[in-house]
Design an enzyme around this catalytic site. Structure first.
Site, mmCIF file in Angstrom:
data_model
loop_
_atom_site.group_PDB
_atom_site.id
_atom_site.type_symbol
_atom_site.label_atom_id
_atom_site.label_comp_id
_atom_site.label_asym_id
_atom_site.label_seq_id
_atom_site.Cartn_x
_atom_site.Cartn_y
_atom_site.Cartn_z
ATOM 1 N N LYS A 183 0.880 -1.036 -0.082
ATOM 2 C CA LYS A 183 -0.126 0.119 -0.056
ATOM 3 C C LYS A 183 0.854 1.236 0.084
ATOM 4 O O LYS A 183 2.026 1.204 -0.018
ATOM 5 C CB LYS A 183 -0.982 0.032 1.126
HETATM 6 C C1 LIG Z 1 -5.279 -4.465 0.997
HETATM 7 C C2 LIG Z 1 -6.968 -3.952 0.890
HETATM 8 C C3 LIG Z 1 -7.419 -4.426 2.165
HETATM 9 C C4 LIG Z 1 -6.883 -5.063 3.140
HETATM 10 O O1 LIG Z 1 -5.922 -4.484 3.961
HETATM 11 P P1 LIG Z 1 -5.196 -5.361 5.000
HETATM 12 O O2 LIG Z 1 -4.632 -3.951 5.719
HETATM 13 O O3 LIG Z 1 -4.562 -6.218 4.545
HETATM 14 O O4 LIG Z 1 -6.332 -5.769 5.915
HETATM 15 C C5 LIG Z 1 -8.977 -4.052 2.022
HETATM 16 N N1 LIG Z 1 -9.475 -3.401 1.019
HETATM 17 C C6 LIG Z 1 -8.896 -3.408 0.007
HETATM 18 C C7 LIG Z 1 -9.724 -2.750 -1.259
HETATM 19 C C8 LIG Z 1 -7.507 -3.669 -0.233
HETATM 20 O O5 LIG Z 1 -6.905 -3.619 -1.325
#
Ligand SMILES: *Cc1c(COP(=O)(O)O)cnc(C)c1O
Length: 393
Positions: A183
């Site tokens: 991210k």
């Molecule tokens: C990455 C992601 C999540 C989950 O994030 P985590 O921190 O891994 O729980 C949720 N929604 C979307 C759209 C994502 O891309």
């Protein structure tokens, strides 16, 4: 392959290493003062009242649904075009994720379809800002108000993004951010829940650590006390200082990282945007900031001799790593079996999925790597362009 350009590489520098080393020497590894500092700085950054650090965005979404007291049998409207976390959390409560299609020609949830899917069991809408492009929140909030629904934003892609001049994280009652490894800022694993509502913040803060009231994490600290009270059956979703240290260093660079991703997005758009066989992601303006977490290109399959999968294979052969965001939820076995969804149920999402390729867009990507990605895409298009024969009539 020697010169393979990966889909993603995190931006970890000396600052991150120093912050982590400080925590390692401090004698306090789990939730504590660094986590509190990250929460303060995050709240100031997005401009919200409360920011609660947790171990993932999935956990933040879980706490958001707990905060609105989602009940078994109730429904939450979730886009089919998302990662499974958005839908999965709803099932934790014995509730049902009701899937909605994407807007025609786009990725984000379609307010028209949201309206069609509302029943007397609907409790909330969960918009997901795909790639970091803010959803059209205004119509979603209007629908929510008309029907007495909550809006919980999955902003896993949307730091830093804004909608009509307002930072995502302040635009709905509850918002979840992700610090997962790929991210826009990362702590390896981690997440943040934001809200302006004191009661939601209080509830989430108790539930993220075993339903223990007060500053539960302090019970082993010098100023803490051994006494605590369990007020509900909570969860174990707290965020350790060891990772919060990474978050503090990453948040400080958030704008700089964003500017570099913007540069890369602009380069892709400038140099690939004129190619008829390709469709660029819609950009945003000054009031709607795109986070450029992802750059999702769509191919115009009808103008090419190859499909998306073959396009990705050829990019790989040319040394470019890519990904696909997302396989719509209704095409996965779980959602088919549990809820009876089928191919064809969400034509806009399926259309986007069948044509999409996420190109590398991370701050460490060098200019010459950006050139190589662009040249690889151009080369594949040129090699597989459909030759239209001009038929004499
Ligand atoms: C990455 C992601 C999540 C989950 O994030 P985590 O921190 O891994 O729980 C949720 N929604 C979307 C759209 C994502 O891309």
């Amino acid at each position: 392959m020697k010169d393979f350009i990966p889909f993603h590489r995190p931006s970890i520098g000396e600052e991150e290493k120093n912050e982590v080393l400080k925590v390692l020497s401090s004698g306090w590894l789990t939730t504590g003062p660094v986590c509190q500092r990250l929460e303060r700085e995050f709240a100031a950054y997005v401009g919200c009242k409360h920011a609660l650090a947790v171990n993932s965005a999935t956990s933040a979404l879980q706490l958001a649904l707990d905060a609105i007291a989602l009940q078994p049998g109730e429904e939450v409207l979730v886009p089919t075009y998302t990662f499974t976390a958005s839908g999965e959390v709803v099932t934790y409560f014995g509730a049902r994720p009701v899937l909605c299609d994407s807007v025609p020609g786009g990725f984000n949830i379609d307010p028209e379809d949201v309206r069609r899917k509302i029943t007397d069991r609907t409790r909330a809408i969960m918009p997901v800002h795909i790639a970091g492009e803010a959803c059209k929140l205004e119509p979603l909030h209007r629908i929510a108000k008309e029907h007495g629904l909550h809006v919980i934003e999955d902003a896993a892609h949307a730091l830093p993004a804004s909608y009509r001049g307002r930072r995502i994280g302040t635009t709905s009652e509850l918002t979840a951010f992700s610090f997962y490894a790929t991210k826009t800022i990362t702590t390896g694993e981690g997440g943040m829940l934001t809200t302006d509502d004191d009661a939601y913040a209080e509830r989430a803060s108790i539930m993220r650590l075993h339903g223990i009231s007060g500053d539960a994490w302090k019970r082993y600290a010098k100023e803490g006390s051994w006494y605590y009270e369990v007020v509900d059956a909570g969860y174990k979703l707290n965020f350790p200082d060891l990772l919060a240290a990474l978050g503090v260093a990453q948040l400080a660079k958030c704008d700089r990282l964003w500017r570099r991703r913007l540069e890369i997005a602009n380069a892709y758009k400038e140099r690939l945007g004129g190619i008829e066989e390709l469709e660029m992601p819609s950009g945003c303006d000054d009031f709607n900031q795109h986070s450029w977490h992802l750059f999702i290109l769509r191919i115009r399959s009808e103008l090419l001799e190859i499909d998306r999968n073959e396009f990705i294979r050829e990019l790989k052969q040319l040394g470019v790593g890519t990904s696909v965001h997302f396989i719509p939820l209704h095409l996965h076995p779980f959602y088919r079996k549990r809820y009876g969804y089928r191919t064809g149920d969400f034509p806009n999402a399926e259309n986007a999925y069948s044509r999409c390729i996420s190109l590398p867009i991370f701050p460490e990507l060098t200019d010459s790597e950006v050139d190589r990605v662009i040249e690889a895409v151009e080369k594949i298009v040129c090699a597989h362009r459909k030759r239209v024969l001009a038929l004499a009539s």
